[in-house]
Design a protein around this motif. Sequence first.
Motif, short mmCIF file in Angstrom:
data_model
loop_
_atom_site.label_atom_id
_atom_site.label_comp_id
_atom_site.label_asym_id
_atom_site.label_seq_id
_atom_site.Cartn_x
_atom_site.Cartn_y
_atom_site.Cartn_z
N ARG A 272 35.91 47.42 44.79
CA ARG A 272 34.50 46.66 44.02
C ARG A 272 34.01 46.28 44.25
N LEU A 273 34.06 45.24 45.43
CA LEU A 273 32.82 44.72 46.05
C LEU A 273 32.81 45.51 47.00
N GLN A 274 33.36 46.49 47.43
CA GLN A 274 32.16 47.22 47.93
C GLN A 274 31.06 48.60 47.67
N LEU A 283 25.59 39.42 55.30
CA LEU A 283 26.05 37.66 55.59
C LEU A 283 26.42 37.81 53.90
N ASP A 284 25.92 38.73 53.21
CA ASP A 284 25.57 38.55 51.82
C ASP A 284 26.79 38.88 51.24
N ARG A 285 27.63 39.68 51.73
CA ARG A 285 28.70 40.84 51.41
C ARG A 285 30.17 40.46 51.25
N PRO A 286 31.12 39.82 50.56
CA PRO A 286 32.05 39.08 50.90
C PRO A 286 33.05 40.18 51.43
N THR A 335 33.63 38.18 38.55
CA THR A 335 33.56 38.96 38.79
C THR A 335 33.95 39.43 39.45
N ASP A 336 33.62 38.47 40.85
CA ASP A 336 34.23 39.34 42.63
C ASP A 336 35.40 39.49 42.72
N TYR A 337 36.70 38.88 41.89
CA TYR A 337 38.06 38.64 42.34
C TYR A 337 38.56 38.65 41.19
N TYR A 338 38.34 38.68 39.95
CA TYR A 338 39.09 38.71 38.44
C TYR A 338 38.45 39.56 38.03
#
Length: 541
Positions: A272-274, A283-286, A335-338
Amino acid sequence: MPKDSHHHVNVKSSNKLGKRQRNLAVGLTSDKALLCIFLVSVAIVTISTILVPLNLEDSVVADTSEHASQSQPHGVSAQLKKSGQLPKQKHSNDEIIIIKEERQQPLKPKPQSTKTKNIPGNSDYFKTHSSPFHVIFSSGCSTFQDWQSYVFFYHVLQSGQEGHVTRIASGCPTSTEENTLKDLFKEEIETMKPGYHHLHLTPDFSRIPKKHPDKFKYFNKPYGVRHWMEHALGYPDNHQLHDDSIIVLLDPDQILLRPFTRDFSNSSEYWRLQDVYRGKTVLDRPHIRHKVEHGSPFSQQYGYGIQWLTKVRPEYVFQDRLPTPVSNMTRKEATDYYFAMGPPYVATAKDMWSIVTTWSDIVPRVHDEYPYLLAEMFGYNLAAAHLGLRHTIAHSFAVSDIFSGGEGWPLIDAVPAEDVCHNFPPSEYPHVIHYCQRYFLGKWFIGKYKLRKDFISCDSPFLKIPPADLALRYDYAIMPGDGSRKALKPKHAKEEVFMVCAMINALNSAAKYYKDKHCDKANYEYSYTFFDDMSLPEDYK
């Protein structure tokens, strides 16, 4: 052996003894006759102590079978037993000889082995042994989920997945049905990989107190997993033995095509994060984690967004655990992790224990706030968020709904339409097929609620195999039952065909395995369809 055969043997034995008694009495004086009668009586009592247990043993088995047949059929075997179609177990000549020799020996108390705790499959095995992986799923005790369980275990075995597999079955209504399930499991599933396939029974948790009086069967998942971790693994006291094990929690209507690992660094997974941060600066990408370790669980994305956060009041849900970080969680973190997490869930046993204890504690109050189907899944998200266990959310662990984003459909879309049915490259499979929808193209159809419940049996035919070019033949589907027509775009038609063909292949291969292992005579015809006439105008062009 027929139910009355042992009784017949015992009657014949008694008649022979009576005849011998009469012959002795005729040729002797009365005193000697009385003495002989006394001695013969003692002999009869002695022989009875040997023969009666044998007779009682089979009587108990017969009675159990009668009670099982009078109750609602439970498993695949039980259903066939009721109809008189129970498949016979195959025995080699050596096995038959051994059985006969055991029948001829007097019953003796078996000494208790001191090695039983070292046998995988023993209920206490995990009290002293760990496993690198546990694949588990929660189910009820219905015939419907018995055939699903058989397919589940078979395909975990075929995938090459490391570790042990456990069905957590909750709420068998009666002891008879519970015993029927145990017998079914022992005869048909445990034998696939002895010592590595397990059945764990739990109470029914569907009526845990909550505001709404109706039962909610999905409570059985969090409570059932917790029960398994407590009673099978020995949590929390035995946690050090199992904390590093990886637990893969699936649903019973999921089929494993590719095994899970603890390290996805070199895999071709979609994350998802990708996808969300594609094109953004580094720098913006977790940071995306690729290893399942403590503090780093994984899950598949589903289609309900962050409703788990917006549809409930965290202060009510966590009323006995306040303050909770969920109250102040940002939409970005949610939204990023759950984001819409669901099975497969992959976590260390340490993290799964933390999640499942919180999950089971809060899920009744989640249901109070949101008394609908997804309340149990909302509970998992809320528990993980409360604990700060950020998940790496996959877009390629599973495929299920062709209209849902965040699933592994790009894997299917990349394969040419002519190959998607019969020549799909195994390396491009998602890990899991989640067959919770209906799938169709033309008159080719598959749906778990439409499939005959005795499909895994000796008598049921296999599903008819679709043509290799199915994805190229039609741009619509005909619904079984009402015959309604549904138009499909080429992309969706190809995805439907993947599910139809993959499901038919998966079900047929499991059914063939069953027939080969358990049937003296079996139906090997590939003729089962959901329409009497499968032809359409396009077939004649």
